[in-house]
Enzyme design. Structure first.
Site, PDB file in Angstrom:
ATOM      1  N   GLY A   1      -7.631  -5.578  -7.619  1.00  0.00           N
ATOM      2  CA  GLY A   1      -8.559  -6.619  -8.026  1.00  0.00           C
ATOM      3  C   GLY A   1      -9.660  -6.847  -7.007  1.00  0.00           C
ATOM      4  O   GLY A   1     -10.535  -7.685  -7.213  1.00  0.00           O
TER       5      GLY A   1
ATOM      6  N   CYS B 240      -5.271   2.143  -1.427  1.00  0.00           N
ATOM      7  CA  CYS B 240      -5.519   0.884  -2.131  1.00  0.00           C
ATOM      8  C   CYS B 240      -5.769  -0.278  -1.164  1.00  0.00           C
ATOM      9  O   CYS B 240      -6.820  -0.340  -0.554  1.00  0.00           O
ATOM     10  CB  CYS B 240      -4.380   0.600  -3.120  1.00  0.00           C
ATOM     11  SG  CYS B 240      -4.953  -0.207  -4.618  1.00  0.00           S
ATOM     12  N   LEU B 241      -4.814  -1.193  -0.981  1.00  0.00           N
ATOM     13  CA  LEU B 241      -5.012  -2.288  -0.024  1.00  0.00           C
ATOM     14  C   LEU B 241      -5.213  -1.712   1.378  1.00  0.00           C
ATOM     15  O   LEU B 241      -6.023  -2.231   2.158  1.00  0.00           O
ATOM     16  CB  LEU B 241      -3.819  -3.247  -0.055  1.00  0.00           C
ATOM     17  CG  LEU B 241      -3.898  -4.477   0.855  1.00  0.00           C
ATOM     18  CD1 LEU B 241      -5.110  -5.339   0.540  1.00  0.00           C
ATOM     19  CD2 LEU B 241      -2.622  -5.316   0.745  1.00  0.00           C
TER      20      LEU B 241
ATOM     21  N   GLN C  39      -8.750  -0.806   1.786  1.00  0.00           N
ATOM     22  CA  GLN C  39      -9.585  -1.980   2.040  1.00  0.00           C
ATOM     23  C   GLN C  39      -9.459  -2.459   3.481  1.00  0.00           C
ATOM     24  O   GLN C  39     -10.446  -2.878   4.103  1.00  0.00           O
ATOM     25  CB  GLN C  39      -9.211  -3.088   1.056  1.00  0.00           C
ATOM     26  CG  GLN C  39      -9.486  -2.738  -0.396  1.00  0.00           C
ATOM     27  CD  GLN C  39      -8.683  -3.574  -1.381  1.00  0.00           C
ATOM     28  OE1 GLN C  39      -8.100  -4.588  -1.019  1.00  0.00           O
ATOM     29  NE2 GLN C  39      -8.641  -3.128  -2.632  1.00  0.00           N
TER      30      GLN C  39
ATOM     31  N   GLU D 187      -0.131   8.766  -5.548  1.00  0.00           N
ATOM     32  CA  GLU D 187       1.288   8.948  -5.877  1.00  0.00           C
ATOM     33  C   GLU D 187       1.583   8.641  -7.334  1.00  0.00           C
ATOM     34  O   GLU D 187       2.701   8.888  -7.810  1.00  0.00           O
ATOM     35  CB  GLU D 187       2.156   8.066  -4.979  1.00  0.00           C
ATOM     36  CG  GLU D 187       2.294   6.623  -5.402  1.00  0.00           C
ATOM     37  CD  GLU D 187       1.038   5.776  -5.230  1.00  0.00           C
ATOM     38  OE1 GLU D 187       0.995   4.659  -5.785  1.00  0.00           O
ATOM     39  OE2 GLU D 187       0.097   6.220  -4.545  1.00  0.00           O
TER      40      GLU D 187
ATOM     41  N   ASN E 254      -4.791   0.194  -9.547  1.00  0.00           N
ATOM     42  CA  ASN E 254      -4.296  -1.173  -9.639  1.00  0.00           C
ATOM     43  C   ASN E 254      -4.866  -1.970  -8.488  1.00  0.00           C
ATOM     44  O   ASN E 254      -4.294  -2.022  -7.402  1.00  0.00           O
ATOM     45  CB  ASN E 254      -2.765  -1.200  -9.589  1.00  0.00           C
ATOM     46  CG  ASN E 254      -2.236  -2.609  -9.372  1.00  0.00           C
ATOM     47  OD1 ASN E 254      -2.913  -3.580  -9.671  1.00  0.00           O
ATOM     48  ND2 ASN E 254      -1.039  -2.713  -8.832  1.00  0.00           N
TER      49      ASN E 254
ATOM     50  N   GLY F 250      -2.909  -8.939  -3.277  1.00  0.00           N
ATOM     51  CA  GLY F 250      -3.689 -10.001  -2.648  1.00  0.00           C
ATOM     52  C   GLY F 250      -4.998  -9.554  -2.029  1.00  0.00           C
ATOM     53  O   GLY F 250      -5.422  -8.397  -2.128  1.00  0.00           O
TER      54      GLY F 250
ATOM     55  N   SER G  61       2.132  -4.268  -5.714  1.00  0.00           N
ATOM     56  CA  SER G  61       0.717  -4.636  -5.795  1.00  0.00           C
ATOM     57  C   SER G  61       0.453  -5.671  -6.880  1.00  0.00           C
ATOM     58  O   SER G  61      -0.590  -6.325  -6.875  1.00  0.00           O
ATOM     59  CB  SER G  61      -0.145  -3.397  -6.052  1.00  0.00           C
ATOM     60  OG  SER G  61      -0.087  -2.501  -4.965  1.00  0.00           O
TER      61      SER G  61
ATOM     62  N   HIS H 237      -4.318   5.368  -6.613  1.00  0.00           N
ATOM     63  CA  HIS H 237      -2.937   5.702  -6.266  1.00  0.00           C
ATOM     64  C   HIS H 237      -2.657   7.194  -6.448  1.00  0.00           C
ATOM     65  O   HIS H 237      -2.315   7.632  -7.549  1.00  0.00           O
ATOM     66  CB  HIS H 237      -1.969   4.879  -7.128  1.00  0.00           C
ATOM     67  CG  HIS H 237      -1.905   3.448  -6.736  1.00  0.00           C
ATOM     68  ND1 HIS H 237      -0.962   2.955  -5.851  1.00  0.00           N
ATOM     69  CD2 HIS H 237      -2.673   2.391  -7.087  1.00  0.00           C
ATOM     70  CE1 HIS H 237      -1.151   1.660  -5.680  1.00  0.00           C
ATOM     71  NE2 HIS H 237      -2.181   1.289  -6.418  1.00  0.00           N
TER      72      HIS H 237
ATOM     73  N   GLY I 202      -0.735  -2.703  -1.743  1.00  0.00           N
ATOM     74  CA  GLY I 202      -0.130  -4.027  -1.700  1.00  0.00           C
ATOM     75  C   GLY I 202      -0.964  -5.039  -2.473  1.00  0.00           C
ATOM     76  O   GLY I 202      -2.052  -4.723  -2.961  1.00  0.00           O
TER      77      GLY I 202
END
Length: 372
Positions: free
Chosen positions: A301, A257-258, A261, A345, A299, A231, A51, A343, A229
């Site tokens: 952005g 996370c990603l 999204q 995990e 983690n 980006g 990530s 996360h 991940g």
């Protein structure tokens, strides 16, 4: 071990601000989005987390490298950050189960490492002015050339990076005799996600980031997971379509996370780039379904729009971030689907949220009972 060789170096931010430090080892030049992580431990897990691909990492902990590295702590097969900025870089380490030093691990990637930086001032600046592109360099002869190099670095906003860290071919993880099978879409999956699933008796097949629902279904899985991940999620058209197809098929789906999204985008909820993101291992979350708080590893952005989520009748907010009220978790009201922005995990971080893997397994069992 001898003393580390150090050369004068600078950090040039996109807005023209300059910070000074020393390049450790070979030095050189590196570019990327500069951001900070507030974790006091877990630097190896952070540096190998997919990530963080393409990011220049500023660590707020004063000492980096002081407990060495261990092969069991890697979250991927290599260092993923684009460069490291710290206050004190330690060549000497003390840890019973360490099997090497951090410098040797970083030098395998020819990573640019800057130490002796006033990281308190740098982090305060990023916090107030936002994450932005930067260049690290010990090659100080031509500042204008560095500015030119920095001007060519693409913005993280709109940047697709999952393809840079995803597997190229499918692979298996866990016990092939396990009764539950899960297909994982690898957008930059951390090893600890796979370990947590395997510990719960799951046999996993991991697929590249652009794999279709039909191809993932060829494994005859009981459930699907969209991984973390790097980006911007918006360019991931294939992954968004795959999420839509999984939802249409009423199959159990978990996003991290990603992946969270991507699931939001598949449900018509927009995403946006945050001012400086959430990166650390002590972020407070409120679980709206239990009323309990969680300390979490984060983690990211980017985040999903709270306004869009609240207006969406198909989706319900299950968790939110107590520092800024951003959406930290959602679930579909009529489909077996849920996701979180953090996360569970950990790796590094606390274990408050590992229950989410059990929740996913229970969702699979429940769905199988309904359909059989």
């Amino acid at each position: 071990m001898g003393y580390l060789e150090k050369k004068d170096a600078i950090i040039l931010l996109e807005d023209g601000t300059i910070f000074h430090g020393k390049a450790v080892g070979k030095g050189g030049t590196a570019t990327g989005e500069i951001c900070f992580n507030t974790g006091t431990t877990g630097y190896q897990e952070v540096f190998t987390d997919p990530s963080y691909f393409g990011q220049l990492m500023v660590t707020t902990n004063a000492h980096i490298g002081n407990y060495g590295v261990s092969s069991g702590d890697e979250e991927s097969d290599s260092i993923k950050i684009a460069g490291l900025v710290c206050k004190n870089f330690s060549e000497v380490f003390s840890r019973e189960n360490a099997d090497g030093d951090l410098l040797s691990l970083l030098e395998k990637k020819n990573l640019v490492i800057l130490s002796d930086v006033d990281t308190r001032a740098l982090v305060s600046y990023i916090r107030d002015n936002g994450a932005q592109n930067a260049i690290l360099s010990s090659e100080l002869d031509d500042l204008e050339e560095l500015k030119m190099q920095l001007s060519r670095v693409p913005s993280m906003n709109g940047l697709e990076l999952a393809s840079k860290v995803s597997c190229k071919e499918p692979y298996y993880f866990g016990d092939e005799n396990s009764p539950i099978k899960i297909s994982v879409l690898d957008l930059g999956v951390k090893k600890n996600i796979l370990r947590n699933l395997a510990l719960r008796g799951v046999y996993i097949k991991v697929f590249p980031y652009d794999t279709s629902f039909e191809m993932m279904s060829s494994f005859s899985p009981d459930g699907y997971l969209l991984s973390n991940g790097p980006g911007d999620p918006e360019p991931l058209a294939d992954a968004i379509q795959t999420a839509k197809d999984i939802l249409t098929a009423d199959k159990p789906l978990f996003g991290i996370c990603l992946g969270h999204q991507v699931i939001a985008l598949a449900n018509g909820i927009s995403t946006y780039k945050m001012h400086n993101g959430h990166r650390g291992i002590n972020h407070p979350i409120l679980n709206l379904e239990t009323g309990k708080g969680e300390i979490t590893s984060q983690n990211h952005g980017f985040a999903i729009s709270r306004e869009d989520t609240e207006k969406n009748t198909n989706v319900k907010i299950t968790h939110y971030h107590l520092n800024d009220n951003t959406v930290a978790g959602i679930k579909h009201v009529s489909k077996p689907c849920f996701s979180v922005q953090y996360h569970p995990e950990a790796g590094p971080g606390p274990n408050d949220a590992t229950y989410l893997f059990d929740q996913f397994i229970n969702l699979i069992h429940t769905t199988k009972k309904v359909t059989t």
